[in-house]
Design a protein around this motif. Structure first.
Motif, PDB file in Angstrom:
ATOM      1  N   ASP A  48      49.759  40.921  39.909  1.00  0.00           N
ATOM      2  CA  ASP A  48      48.686  41.438  40.774  1.00  0.00           C
ATOM      3  C   ASP A  48      47.876  42.522  40.051  1.00  0.00           C
ATOM      4  O   ASP A  48      46.633  42.589  40.175  1.00  0.00           O
ATOM      5  N   TYR A  49      48.599  43.353  39.332  1.00  0.00           N
ATOM      6  CA  TYR A  49      47.911  44.438  38.624  1.00  0.00           C
ATOM      7  C   TYR A  49      46.952  43.876  37.574  1.00  0.00           C
ATOM      8  O   TYR A  49      45.817  44.327  37.433  1.00  0.00           O
ATOM      9  N   LYS A  51      45.544  40.936  37.539  1.00  0.00           N
ATOM     10  CA  LYS A  51      44.426  40.191  38.159  1.00  0.00           C
ATOM     11  C   LYS A  51      43.361  41.140  38.713  1.00  0.00           C
ATOM     12  O   LYS A  51      42.167  40.868  38.640  1.00  0.00           O
ATOM     13  N   ASN A  52      43.817  42.228  39.276  1.00  0.00           N
ATOM     14  CA  ASN A  52      42.890  43.119  39.965  1.00  0.00           C
ATOM     15  C   ASN A  52      42.567  44.388  39.187  1.00  0.00           C
ATOM     16  O   ASN A  52      41.974  45.318  39.747  1.00  0.00           O
ATOM     17  N   LYS A  54      40.460  45.045  36.936  1.00  0.00           N
ATOM     18  CA  LYS A  54      39.035  45.302  36.746  1.00  0.00           C
ATOM     19  C   LYS A  54      38.291  45.456  38.075  1.00  0.00           C
ATOM     20  O   LYS A  54      37.243  46.102  38.128  1.00  0.00           O
ATOM     21  N   GLU A  55      38.834  44.863  39.099  1.00  0.00           N
ATOM     22  CA  GLU A  55      38.143  44.878  40.397  1.00  0.00           C
ATOM     23  C   GLU A  55      38.531  46.097  41.232  1.00  0.00           C
ATOM     24  O   GLU A  55      37.697  46.638  41.963  1.00  0.00           O
ATOM     25  N   GLU A  56      39.797  46.483  41.167  1.00  0.00           N
ATOM     26  CA  GLU A  56      40.265  47.585  41.999  1.00  0.00           C
ATOM     27  C   GLU A  56      39.831  48.932  41.412  1.00  0.00           C
ATOM     28  O   GLU A  56      39.533  49.054  40.225  1.00  0.00           O
ATOM     29  N   LYS A  60      43.839  53.118  42.758  1.00  0.00           N
ATOM     30  CA  LYS A  60      44.752  52.080  43.231  1.00  0.00           C
ATOM     31  C   LYS A  60      45.523  51.465  42.073  1.00  0.00           C
ATOM     32  O   LYS A  60      46.728  51.181  42.175  1.00  0.00           O
ATOM     33  N   ASN A  61      44.825  51.264  40.959  1.00  0.00           N
ATOM     34  CA  ASN A  61      45.484  50.708  39.783  1.00  0.00           C
ATOM     35  C   ASN A  61      46.573  51.655  39.276  1.00  0.00           C
ATOM     36  O   ASN A  61      47.660  51.231  38.862  1.00  0.00           O
ATOM     37  N   GLN A  64      49.646  51.347  41.490  1.00  0.00           N
ATOM     38  CA  GLN A  64      50.424  50.152  41.189  1.00  0.00           C
ATOM     39  C   GLN A  64      51.218  50.316  39.879  1.00  0.00           C
ATOM     40  O   GLN A  64      52.379  49.904  39.782  1.00  0.00           O
TER      41      GLN A  64
END
Length: 249
Positions: A48-49, A51-52, A54-56, A60-61, A64
């Protein structure tokens, strides 16, 4: 300590070992299961980290990433605990193995001591028997020497008595015996059946006697009167039988 006692004490020390081993193995399986569950969760969070990432948002990153790191730390703690349990289990079993080796060494030493003691006892018993046997043989030799001495004294006494025979003995029987070379008192003496006989006349020893110089002579000793001697001849002397045998050769 006997073999049964060694075995009994060792089995007593092993009484709680199976329970302790079972407890350690159960804890190790539990820690392993927890670590495996954490690793699966870490794999999902990592996917999940990635995948997201660049988006999150960065916050939040970071949360995680911190969670993944904490889970790794917890999994490492489970693994360390599992290693410690494995070491404890090994040391627990090794302790009993070392005790068994120590008991076996002491048992073997006791067996060797007993064997050595038994061997020494047998040697001492054998030496004692040999000593008693030698003592008995020595006593027998002493008795034999005493008996021989007694016999020699008896023979000497008889010889002295025979030498003192009166030449003026009266009676036709005595004169006849004297003409044959045997004093009358000698023939009248009681003869011991165990006393050896000599000479051509097969009578016991009395008076003056001479020995044949032939070492193989079957008779060996002869009365002076029986071989026609009055004094001991000079040089070697052979009896009539040995003289004839020497002439034949």
């Amino acid at each position: 300590m006997t073999t049964a006692l060694y075995l009994e004490h060792y089995l007593d020390s092993l009484e709680h070992l199976p329970i302790e081993l079972q407890r350690n193995f159960t804890l190790m399986r539990d820690l392993d299961a927890r670590a495996q569950t954490l690793m699966k969760d870490i794999d999902k969070l990592a996917d999940d980290y990635l995948k997201n990432v660049k988006e999150e948002a960065n916050d939040k990153n970071n949360d995680q990433l911190q969670q993944i790191q904490n889970m790794f730390t917890q999994a490492k703690a489970y693994a360390d605990d599992k290693v410690q349990l494995a070491i404890q289990t090994y040391e627990l079993v090794d302790k009993h193995i070392r005790r068994l080796d120590s008991d076996l060494a002491r048992f073997e030493a006791e067996i060797q001591d007993k064997a050595l003691s038994s061997s020494r006892a047998q040697e001492e018993s054998g030496a004692s028997k040999k000593g008693r046997k030698k003592l008995k043989e020595k006593e027998k030799r002493k008795k034999g020497t005493a008996n021989a001495s007694s016999e020699d004294e008896t023979k000497n006494a008889r010889k002295k008595q025979k030498k003192a025979t009166s030449t003026g003995a009266v009676g036709s029987g005595a004169q006849a015996d004297a003409s044959l070379g045997h004093p009358a008192d000698v023939l009248d003496m009681p003869v011991d059946p165990n006393e050896p006989t000599y000479c051509l006349c097969h009578q016991v020893s009395y008076g003056e006697m001479i020995g044949c110089d032939n070492p193989d002579c079957p008779i060996e000793w002869f009365h002076f009167t029986c071989v026609g001697l009055t004094t001991k001849p000079k040089g070697k002397w052979y009896c009539p039988k040995c003289t004839q045998d020497r002439k034949k050769k």
